[in-house]
Scaffold this motif. Sequence first.
Motif, PDB file in Angstrom:
ATOM      1  N   ALA A  29      -4.177  -9.177  -2.586  1.00 29.52           N
ATOM      2  CA  ALA A  29      -2.792  -8.716  -2.532  1.00 29.52           C
ATOM      3  C   ALA A  29      -2.533  -7.674  -3.616  1.00 29.52           C
ATOM      4  N   LEU A  30      -3.058  -7.915  -4.820  1.00 25.94           N
ATOM      5  CA  LEU A  30      -2.856  -6.950  -5.901  1.00 25.94           C
ATOM      6  C   LEU A  30      -3.629  -5.659  -5.647  1.00 25.94           C
ATOM      7  N   ARG A  31      -4.813  -5.761  -5.069  1.00 27.89           N
ATOM      8  CA  ARG A  31      -5.569  -4.550  -4.742  1.00 27.89           C
ATOM      9  C   ARG A  31      -4.808  -3.702  -3.724  1.00 27.89           C
ATOM     10  N   GLN A  32      -4.287  -4.357  -2.691  1.00 26.37           N
ATOM     11  CA  GLN A  32      -3.511  -3.626  -1.694  1.00 26.37           C
ATOM     12  C   GLN A  32      -2.269  -2.999  -2.314  1.00 26.37           C
ATOM     13  N   ALA A  33      -1.541  -3.803  -3.087  1.00 30.84           N
ATOM     14  CA  ALA A  33      -0.293  -3.310  -3.681  1.00 30.84           C
ATOM     15  C   ALA A  33      -0.546  -2.201  -4.681  1.00 30.84           C
ATOM     16  N   ALA A  34      -1.668  -2.291  -5.417  1.00 34.60           N
ATOM     17  CA  ALA A  34      -1.986  -1.254  -6.397  1.00 34.60           C
ATOM     18  C   ALA A  34      -2.207   0.083  -5.706  1.00 34.60           C
ATOM     19  N   PHE A  35      -2.886   0.054  -4.547  1.00 35.72           N
ATOM     20  CA  PHE A  35      -3.087   1.315  -3.833  1.00 35.72           C
ATOM     21  C   PHE A  35      -1.771   1.870  -3.306  1.00 35.72           C
ATOM     22  N   VAL A  36      -0.971   1.025  -2.653  1.00 35.95           N
ATOM     23  CA  VAL A  36       0.295   1.500  -2.102  1.00 35.95           C
ATOM     24  C   VAL A  36       1.186   2.039  -3.218  1.00 35.95           C
ATOM     25  N   ALA A  37       1.169   1.383  -4.370  1.00 39.82           N
ATOM     26  CA  ALA A  37       2.019   1.803  -5.481  1.00 39.82           C
ATOM     27  C   ALA A  37       1.567   3.117  -6.082  1.00 39.82           C
ATOM     28  N   ALA A  73       7.209  -4.798  -7.037  1.00 37.09           N
ATOM     29  CA  ALA A  73       8.246  -4.625  -6.024  1.00 37.09           C
ATOM     30  C   ALA A  73       7.664  -4.698  -4.620  1.00 37.09           C
ATOM     31  N   ILE A  74       6.476  -4.133  -4.439  1.00 35.06           N
ATOM     32  CA  ILE A  74       5.832  -4.174  -3.126  1.00 35.06           C
ATOM     33  C   ILE A  74       5.499  -5.606  -2.729  1.00 35.06           C
ATOM     34  N   LEU A  75       5.194  -6.434  -3.736  1.00 34.30           N
ATOM     35  CA  LEU A  75       4.870  -7.825  -3.471  1.00 34.30           C
ATOM     36  C   LEU A  75       6.097  -8.727  -3.469  1.00 34.30           C
ATOM     37  N   GLY A  76       7.285  -8.117  -3.580  1.00 33.12           N
ATOM     38  CA  GLY A  76       8.508  -8.892  -3.465  1.00 33.12           C
ATOM     39  C   GLY A  76       8.897  -9.629  -4.719  1.00 33.12           C
ATOM     40  N   ALA A  77       8.328  -9.250  -5.864  1.00 39.41           N
ATOM     41  CA  ALA A  77       8.652  -9.912  -7.127  1.00 39.41           C
ATOM     42  C   ALA A  77       9.656  -9.080  -7.906  1.00 39.41           C
ATOM     43  N   GLU A  78      10.445  -9.755  -8.724  1.00 40.60           N
ATOM     44  CA  GLU A  78      11.460  -9.049  -9.502  1.00 40.60           C
ATOM     45  C   GLU A  78      10.853  -8.336 -10.702  1.00 40.60           C
TER      46      GLU A  78
END
Length: 984
Positions: A920-928, A951-956
Amino acid sequence: MRRLTLVQRARRSGFTAPERAAAELEAGAWQPEDFTHVADPDRALAACARLGLSRREGVGCDAAARPRLLAVLGLSTALADHLARHPEAARALCGSTEEAEARALLSEAEERAAMRTALEPWLAGGGRAASGEFQDAIAALRAHYYTRILSLAGWDLTLPDPLIRLPEVAAALSNLACATLEGALQLARTRVPDAHDIDFTIIALGKTGGGELNYASDVDVVYITEPRPGVSEARALEIGTALATTLAGYISAPGPESALWTIDTALRPEGGTGSLVRTLASHLDYYASWAQSWEFQALLKARVAAGNRELGENYLRATRPLVWNAASRENFVTDARVMRTRVESHIPTAQRERHIKLGTGGLRDVEFTVQLLQLVHGRVDTTIRSATTTTALASLSEGGYISRTHAARLDHHYRWLRCLEHRAQMVRLRRAAVLPTREDDLRRLARSLALPDATALLDTFARVRREVRELHQDIFYRPLLPAAAQLSADDISLAPEAARSRLASIGYRDPAGALRHIRALTEGNSRRAAIARQLLPVMLGWFAEGPEPDAGLLAFRVLSEKMGDTSWYMRTLRDGGPVAHRLALILARSRFLARDIPELPESIAWLGDDGELAPRSADALRGELDALLERRSQPEEIAGAGRWLRWREVLRTAMAQALGLLGPDDVAGAVSNAVECAVEAGVRAARCAVVAEHDGADSHPDISFAVIGLGSLGGRECGYTSDADVMFVWDGPETAAGYADALARAFMRLEQETGGVPPLAVDADMRPEGRSGPLARRLDSYAEYYRTWAEPWEFQALLRARAVGGDRALGQRFVEMIAPLRYPEHWDEARRTAIRLMKIRVEKERIPGGVAPASHLKLGPGGSADVEWTAQLLQLEHAAAYPPLRVTGTGEALRAAGAAGLITGAQEKALVEGWQAANALRQAAFVATGRTGSAAQVIPRDPRERERMAAILGAEHAADVLDRRAWAARHARAAVEYVFYGRN
């Protein structure tokens, strides 16, 4: 040609009883064709006989007046009754078309003058007529009103296109109603004692106030009084109440002439329980303290109808600011929407599909839509404040608040429904907001609107309602409206100082730079700039919901400038439901999307539909690829089509993930399908390329050729930046080895080309003998190599082998051939040790220098590689005995191992959660960040990039995500130590 009989002509002209009509036509010297345009020829002819009208004498012989007379008699029994009582009124129908129009469309001042002339005998000298004689005054007022209606109806019913002139008809009816109120008030002043001791005014609301009255509607009013010097307020209210009740009786009470309409005072402060008459101060006190949102919406159409003009204008000046600030009230838009729903819920079930005014797709849908837009945006834009619906629609369209197409459709349908309502009301000059059910009534209405029959009317009514409802839903429920309503007028106006202050307060780091972007987007008189001026006040707040609002605004400017004056772009943001909000969020969250969305602008439209953001299945993508390749013959075009589909699906998937619509597993499946599509296109392109390069009969032998996916591609676990690990297998005569090698090399070359879209990173190094081995091997060569030379890690690699392109039958044969190799009956300690030693070497050698192991999401402790190697070791050791372990996916393998009791439930949970957290972090890191390569495997150091990722992972906050990942990595590593390394 045979001459038609009178009966036949009557039938052709629309008579339903032509035999009977023929006799009456002859008696009145009428021609059947005189009635062709009439709503109900039978009714018109019967009325002529009743009134003694013929073509030889009276109005009937006036060629200009005849169509108006017959049109009125063919529809309105009420006006026929009026002519029976007042034959002289028929003169109102005479004259040329120009004269009839001038007589029908009087201004308010002309209507007042005409009414005063009609009442002059009773108003002259103070109007002290006796009570009995005064009944004649009331009769005169009503008779004058009906004669004016007759004149207007005769002109209206004979218009070539009544929809075009509808606003003028409605305005004339409103002017007449105001003049009638004035006349009734003047008569009342002659009868109510001390009436001249007060100032008294009547404010019209609703359709009368908006200058859009029907032929038969209640007239909504509020009454205001003020005492003159020497008169107490209490006495003024007493006198004012007497005037109000008296004049209402003149208009509505039973009498020798039919009542006109009901004066409705329910919109006054406190409604039916409130005082009938109030002072101006009392009105304003109520609006300031107690009024509900809908009451300000009603005031939008306020107009001085009768009485003291100065007092009325003071009322309007005092209430206008309240109207145009009403949208700032808490929950204003929500309240307006609830009110529309409540209105519908009160319609009797039997009337819901026939209600012209209140039902779904009826007049109220248009009026509520227009008024909500006016009240939200009219705070700063005075050009859209018209009280008349058609005028307001035009100004909303001109200002860019509604698309021209939508405005034109709403305008046409609104006019048509109003005309339908008018025709229904003309029959008895009584309210008629519900479509009748009788066939003859429907036929009459249909003909009055130039439709052939009842079926055509019902079909048109259904279509109009359906389209109005769709437009109402699209516009009335825009997410933009409640967000805009919450802003202040200064925020809406984008005034520089107010905007600078707001930008700083909501999180923009560079308000001055943001203002430059705002100016670039909103300057000028183009439609794009006009829509941007609506969108930006709200979108600025939406950008601020992301971690980098400045970057989001900049990306929006870049996108908007790239789109130029493309008509659909800004329109989609304004009208496309959640599109603008979602675009603002992803631009402020994702540098990858901010970079790539401008390259595929149509992707913006996906944001309006969750279905468009859903991953496409492998079958759907293959079908789309087949369709694309039908129009392509060059190898580069074929491979490019596959790469384009892959890039498009990566973009779609990243958009959905940035909005929280997809989880990590969904992302992996979607990206894997897209990569597989590109691989298939690459195989087809390679065949074309090799055939083109070796143009000879025996230079391209008939062989089977397949691509085998390994690693994340084989496991259907591709990340956004994953390489496509592949091997090439073929089968056929040994002499075709060169041809097979050429196919593999062409595939590799074509997939590395860009052609405007990112290349597919293909890695064939996991093939037998690595880079020193042949690129493509025959099936039996693979079997020989694996039996004789393969290392343990190669059997491990085969665990994720899966056919992903080319000849699927050959691919399946390859999979069957390697089954005993990747699921061995015996896995000895030496092989186990070799796998463990290789894992240790990978951990030491592949983490880049300067990168903390804990931050490496793939190779660090508890990272995705830890878990994948553990799952694969379990498969190598136990899959032969436990068939559920014979899967290519990591998560599937771990769950199967847990179900088989090979690991504990806690270990399964720790391994799966650690693997999911890392992915999940690998995916979010690329999108970010949009980074590829080794940098995409590492948790970003920049705090802003970490916040984007969170934010992409829905966390505050990023800390929440990183803490959870650290916890999951620790527990996953502990499980790896026990299961993989055998350490207690």
